[in-house]
Design a protein around this motif. Sequence first.
Motif, PDB file in Angstrom:
ATOM      1  N   SER A  79      77.555 -25.106  73.641  1.00 36.59           N
ATOM      2  CA  SER A  79      78.817 -25.836  73.272  1.00 36.59           C
ATOM      3  C   SER A  79      79.102 -25.140  72.092  1.00 36.59           C
ATOM      4  CB  SER A  79      78.420 -27.108  72.908  1.00 36.59           C
ATOM      5  OG  SER A  79      77.203 -27.290  72.292  1.00 36.59           O
ATOM      6  N   SER A  80      78.197 -24.483  71.145  1.00 41.92           N
ATOM      7  CA  SER A  80      78.517 -24.051  69.861  1.00 41.92           C
ATOM      8  C   SER A  80      77.543 -23.339  69.157  1.00 41.92           C
ATOM      9  CB  SER A  80      79.091 -25.253  68.920  1.00 41.92           C
ATOM     10  OG  SER A  80      77.751 -26.086  68.463  1.00 41.92           O
ATOM     11  N   TYR A  81      78.017 -22.368  68.176  1.00 40.36           N
ATOM     12  CA  TYR A  81      77.015 -21.604  67.393  1.00 40.36           C
ATOM     13  C   TYR A  81      77.068 -22.242  65.964  1.00 40.36           C
ATOM     14  CZ  TYR A  81      77.043 -18.079  71.314  1.00 40.36           C
ATOM     15  OH  TYR A  81      77.101 -17.555  72.262  1.00 40.36           O
ATOM     16  N   VAL A 104      80.762 -23.573  61.851  1.00 40.36           N
ATOM     17  CA  VAL A 104      80.371 -23.789  63.252  1.00 40.36           C
ATOM     18  C   VAL A 104      81.465 -23.135  63.891  1.00 40.36           C
ATOM     19  CG1 VAL A 104      79.813 -25.452  65.179  1.00 40.36           C
ATOM     20  CG2 VAL A 104      79.011 -25.657  62.655  1.00 40.36           C
ATOM     21  N   THR A 105      81.359 -22.576  65.314  1.00 42.41           N
ATOM     22  CA  THR A 105      82.340 -22.096  66.079  1.00 42.41           C
ATOM     23  C   THR A 105      83.324 -23.487  66.410  1.00 42.41           C
ATOM     24  OG1 THR A 105      80.764 -22.318  68.071  1.00 42.41           O
ATOM     25  CG2 THR A 105      81.231 -20.062  67.058  1.00 42.41           C
ATOM     26  N   PRO A 106      84.697 -23.023  66.153  1.00 46.13           N
ATOM     27  CA  PRO A 106      85.750 -24.233  66.362  1.00 46.13           C
ATOM     28  C   PRO A 106      85.686 -24.571  67.790  1.00 46.13           C
ATOM     29  CG  PRO A 106      86.780 -22.312  65.725  1.00 46.13           C
ATOM     30  CD  PRO A 106      85.261 -22.040  65.473  1.00 46.13           C
ATOM     31  N   SER A 107      85.582 -23.609  68.677  1.00 44.49           N
ATOM     32  CA  SER A 107      85.817 -23.857  70.292  1.00 44.49           C
ATOM     33  C   SER A 107      84.653 -23.293  71.107  1.00 44.49           C
ATOM     34  CB  SER A 107      87.123 -23.485  70.538  1.00 44.49           C
ATOM     35  OG  SER A 107      87.157 -22.299  70.788  1.00 44.49           O
ATOM     36  N   ASN A 108      84.308 -23.461  72.078  1.00 44.98           N
ATOM     37  CA  ASN A 108      83.259 -22.672  72.884  1.00 44.98           C
ATOM     38  C   ASN A 108      83.838 -21.413  73.518  1.00 44.98           C
ATOM     39  OD1 ASN A 108      84.741 -23.526  75.082  1.00 44.98           O
ATOM     40  ND2 ASN A 108      83.260 -24.813  75.951  1.00 44.98           N
ATOM     41  N   SER A 109      84.849 -20.967  72.963  1.00 45.95           N
ATOM     42  CA  SER A 109      85.567 -19.731  73.492  1.00 45.95           C
ATOM     43  C   SER A 109      85.591 -18.705  72.038  1.00 45.95           C
ATOM     44  CB  SER A 109      86.910 -19.722  74.106  1.00 45.95           C
ATOM     45  OG  SER A 109      87.913 -20.425  73.140  1.00 45.95           O
ATOM     46  N   THR A 128      73.512 -24.329  69.967  1.00 42.68           N
ATOM     47  CA  THR A 128      73.560 -25.602  70.373  1.00 42.68           C
ATOM     48  C   THR A 128      74.184 -25.770  71.952  1.00 42.68           C
ATOM     49  OG1 THR A 128      73.943 -26.241  68.020  1.00 42.68           O
ATOM     50  CG2 THR A 128      74.454 -27.846  69.617  1.00 42.68           C
ATOM     51  N   GLY A 129      73.301 -26.544  72.532  1.00 40.14           N
ATOM     52  CA  GLY A 129      73.840 -27.120  73.863  1.00 40.14           C
ATOM     53  C   GLY A 129      73.412 -25.811  74.996  1.00 40.14           C
ATOM     54  N   GLY A 130      73.071 -26.379  76.110  1.00 38.66           N
ATOM     55  CA  GLY A 130      72.991 -25.533  77.293  1.00 38.66           C
ATOM     56  C   GLY A 130      71.492 -25.051  77.298  1.00 38.66           C
ATOM     57  N   SER A 131      71.071 -24.013  78.277  1.00 41.20           N
ATOM     58  CA  SER A 131      69.894 -23.551  78.568  1.00 41.20           C
ATOM     59  C   SER A 131      69.087 -23.128  77.409  1.00 41.20           C
ATOM     60  CB  SER A 131      69.972 -22.835  79.621  1.00 41.20           C
ATOM     61  OG  SER A 131      70.122 -23.261  80.770  1.00 41.20           O
ATOM     62  N   PHE A 132      69.971 -22.406  76.424  1.00 45.48           N
ATOM     63  CA  PHE A 132      69.557 -21.893  75.241  1.00 45.48           C
ATOM     64  C   PHE A 132      69.328 -22.771  73.896  1.00 45.48           C
ATOM     65  CE2 PHE A 132      71.006 -18.538  78.295  1.00 45.48           C
ATOM     66  CZ  PHE A 132      70.029 -17.957  78.340  1.00 45.48           C
ATOM     67  N   ASP A 133      69.556 -23.973  74.181  1.00 47.54           N
ATOM     68  CA  ASP A 133      69.669 -24.965  73.071  1.00 47.54           C
ATOM     69  C   ASP A 133      68.525 -24.678  72.117  1.00 47.54           C
ATOM     70  OD1 ASP A 133      70.934 -27.099  71.457  1.00 47.54           O
ATOM     71  OD2 ASP A 133      68.933 -28.182  72.105  1.00 47.54           O
TER      72      ASP A 133
END
Length: 354
Positions: A79-81, A104-109, A128-133
């Motif tokens: 979701s973010s870094y 923090v990254t403002p969007s997930n793109s 943050t978020g997903g399989s690599f949280d």
Amino acid sequence: SGCPTGGVVDDTFDVLLLDAKFLPNSAGQIGPFGDFTRTDGTYGMLLIDTVERSNFAFTEGNYFEVDMNFVAPESIGASSYTLEYSSENDTFQVYTTDGSTPLVTPSNSTDNFSISPGGSYYYRLAITGGSFDGWHSNIVYAPYTAIETFWSGESLDQSSTNSDPMVMLPFVGNTRVASMTASNLSDYSEVSFTPTFQWYRLNPATYQQTEITGATGSSYATTAADCGYYLVVRGTGDESTVGGFQQILDSYGIKIENRSFAIDVSLSGFYLVLEHAVAGISKDDFVLYQDDWATQIPITSLTEVASHPGIYRINATIPEAQGEVFLECASDFWGITDYVFEDHPWVENLTVDL
């Protein structure tokens, strides 16, 4: 003629190989190849683009700037870094833009940051978020520069004509030629200087950069030791006339060329002839397409012809009314080429005429 069961006998191979451009395994075996794997908890993706200075937009003066890029969170299911930094590459803390707001990254793109730190630091991204949280990216380092210049231009020429004889991407022997320029912040005039170049192998899983010994010029001819890696070329200033450094990522990859052709082709498959036999080869190394170059044809099996190293039986149910099908090699370490025209070099992938 076609052989639906793939039951060609040895003396028939002798006939099928008459007038061939090469004989199977005539260039010797390659492989087996290792895999690039991530260290648990670390996702390789972070790279410094430039370390330089930049003019303020509305006031006099300039500031230190670090530009970095990375794989967007959405591409790995995150979701973010959050950017973190450390002065000694030990204890990391959250990087803030105004003394209190985490970057923090403002969007997930989002796939890049541009920051203005006050010194030399190590950096990493917290996922943050997903399989690599809870994972982090690889660590990179950006040294501070006070020299009032910026990197104003860069290019990476990958033309086949850089090599003599010509070698096309992505194959071993292709020569890359880098060019970089820097300019003064005061009047944007280009500085007359030559960067100190260094080429690196970049592990695509960890993003670890390893210096290539002796590769310190503006051009670099790829070798078999580069197979599977990406290349990075860094141009560094002398900290007198030009400060900081600039890096170019060449993510095209490097592969060993494996010339190929098909024999005894039918709707049930064909024999693939390779100039290099490949240790550890499997059907997963290939993708077979219909003549639209989009619709895949499942490969049901790939079997080495024991008496003829370099010849492999590929079984697949090819739909009727296909004038030709296309075979692509999916390996990161080697690729197949096909002889198309008498006056044309071997080109990547194989056209199989039915």
